[in-house]
Design an enzyme around this catalytic site. Structure first.
Site, short mmCIF file in Angstrom:
data_model
loop_
_atom_site.label_atom_id
_atom_site.label_comp_id
_atom_site.label_asym_id
_atom_site.label_seq_id
_atom_site.Cartn_x
_atom_site.Cartn_y
_atom_site.Cartn_z
N TRP A 43 -7.40 -7.36 6.18
CA TRP A 43 -5.94 -7.49 6.28
C TRP A 43 -5.64 -8.66 7.03
CZ3 TRP A 43 -3.16 -5.63 2.36
CH2 TRP A 43 -3.61 -4.45 1.75
N TYR A 87 -5.44 5.89 -9.00
CA TYR A 87 -6.79 5.37 -8.64
C TYR A 87 -7.94 5.64 -9.21
CZ TYR A 87 -4.11 2.89 -4.84
OH TYR A 87 -3.27 2.19 -4.29
N VAL A 146 -11.75 -1.66 6.29
CA VAL A 146 -10.40 -1.93 7.10
C VAL A 146 -9.24 -1.48 6.47
CG1 VAL A 146 -9.07 -3.52 8.44
CG2 VAL A 146 -11.64 -3.61 8.49
N VAL A 148 -5.01 0.39 5.79
CA VAL A 148 -3.73 0.46 6.57
C VAL A 148 -3.19 1.72 5.81
CG1 VAL A 148 -3.26 -1.75 7.05
CG2 VAL A 148 -2.91 -1.07 4.72
N CYS A 208 0.93 -1.20 0.04
CA CYS A 208 -0.14 0.06 -0.13
C CYS A 208 0.78 1.14 0.14
CB CYS A 208 -1.02 -0.10 1.20
SG CYS A 208 -1.97 1.50 1.29
#
Length: 343
Positions: free
Chosen positions: A87, A185, A120, A122, A54
């Site tokens: 994750w 993106y 969820v 990160v 990421c």
């Protein structure tokens, strides 16, 4: 980067029929020197959870290493491939994080807010004593590392967000975020031709605006590495490997822009940058998780990564990478990137 099947990056995102939009981080508490949000800076109390795939999490990994926060803030690295439960800690023995004792990052989210409906994501910082999420505010985490965690910085740590340069840094980062970090993106998850073309054009317009700036100076703001360089680097290092093909940002490759390619190699070869990059995790995540874009799950063999170690000659522009500080020491053995993930 969201834990949904179409992992997006940095916070939660929505994929509509009309456009891609990135939501604000839901858990925006800050860990500060004065503890005003209830979370004081404290060595050993928190755990940083990241995916090396990421770009948003990679900002935190780089910042933590440059500032020497390894001893104060432990780090958990997730499997680059998620499932519907978020994750996973399948890289660890017994598929559990050895510090938090959980199998999925979503468990820390549940301890903070049961039934939380969002994704969820990160990077995430978890309070070790309670096991609950503190923050997933990917935009603020690294700024606080630079400004609130200063008592725990290593000796000789650089000033990544110098007060005298903050207005300029913020201005540069805002353009980079909208058009480059998030722009790839918007192009990659576009559901219409016009939407894609607008986003892709924004990516390359911004990169072409940055090119003359970086042709005359070694770093984006001033003569030292700042937060702005970290944020641009994490997109550039993924550009040819995933964004050029997978996200269709293919007007040209990074390697075809002499200035940006040299700039990216300069940072990659600077301690704290390239030694945190895992190309294996990056490629497997994007090509195997984004099934809506790549339904076969085939991971391409290329590109050739050998060029990342070639001479860049950016030192001829001057500059002092760490300002009045010094480079970080060697990567901790437990945090070294596996051979398959580095050139």
């Amino acid at each position: 980067m969201s834990g949904q099947s179409d992992g997006d990056g940095g916070g939660n995102s929505a994929y509509g029929r009309k456009s891609f939009r990135r939501s604000r981080s839901h858990f925006a508490d800050r860990i500060t020197a004065d503890g005003r949000d209830g979370w004081p800076v404290e060595a050993g109390r928190y755990r940083l959870v990241v995916s090396r795939a990421c770009p948003w999490a990679s900002r935190a990994v780089i910042s933590r290493r440059l500032l020497g926060l390894e001893a104060a803030l432990s780090m958990a690295v997730t499997d680059p491939i998620q499932d519907d439960r978020s994750w996973r800690f399948t890289l660890d023995p017994d598929d559990r994080d050895p510090v938090l004792g959980i199998r999925f990052l979503g468990e820390a989210y549940d301890r903070r807010e049961s039934g939380y409906p969002g994704g969820v994501s990160v990077p995430a910082i978890v309070d070790v004593p309670t096991g609950q999420l503190v923050t997933n505010d990917f935009q603020q985490i690294t700024l606080d590392f630079a400004t609130e965690w200063t008592p725990l910085h290593r000796e000789g740590a650089p000033d990544l967000y110098p007060r005298s340069r903050r207005d300029e840094i913020d201005e540069v980062m805002a353009g980079v975020y909208e058009d480059v970090n998030n722009g790839v993106y918007r192009a990659g998850f576009a559901t219409g031709q016009d939407e894609y073309e607008a986003a892709c054009s924004d990516v390359f317009r911004r990169l072409e605006l940055l090119t003359p700036r970086l042709a005359r100076q070694r770093y984006l703001v001033g003569d030292t590495i700042t937060e702005a360089d970290i944020r641009l680097f994490t997109t550039l290092v993924r550009f040819d490997a995933v964004y050029h093909g997978h996200f269709k940002c293919n007007r040209w490759k990074l390697t075809e822009n002499q200035v940006l390619w040299a700039y990216a190699r300069d940072l990659f070869q600077t301690p704290g940058f390239g030694d945190t990059v895992d190309f294996d995790h990056i490629k497997r995540h994007y090509y195997q998780v984004h099934t809506g874009i790549n339904p076969t799950g085939i991971v391409p063999l290329g590109p050739d990564l050998a060029g990342w170690r070639t001479q860049h000659r950016r030192e001829e522009l001057g500059g002092r990478p760490f300002g009045d500080g010094i480079p970080p020491g060697p990567v901790r053995r437990a945090e070294e990137v596996a051979v398959a993930g580095r050139p």
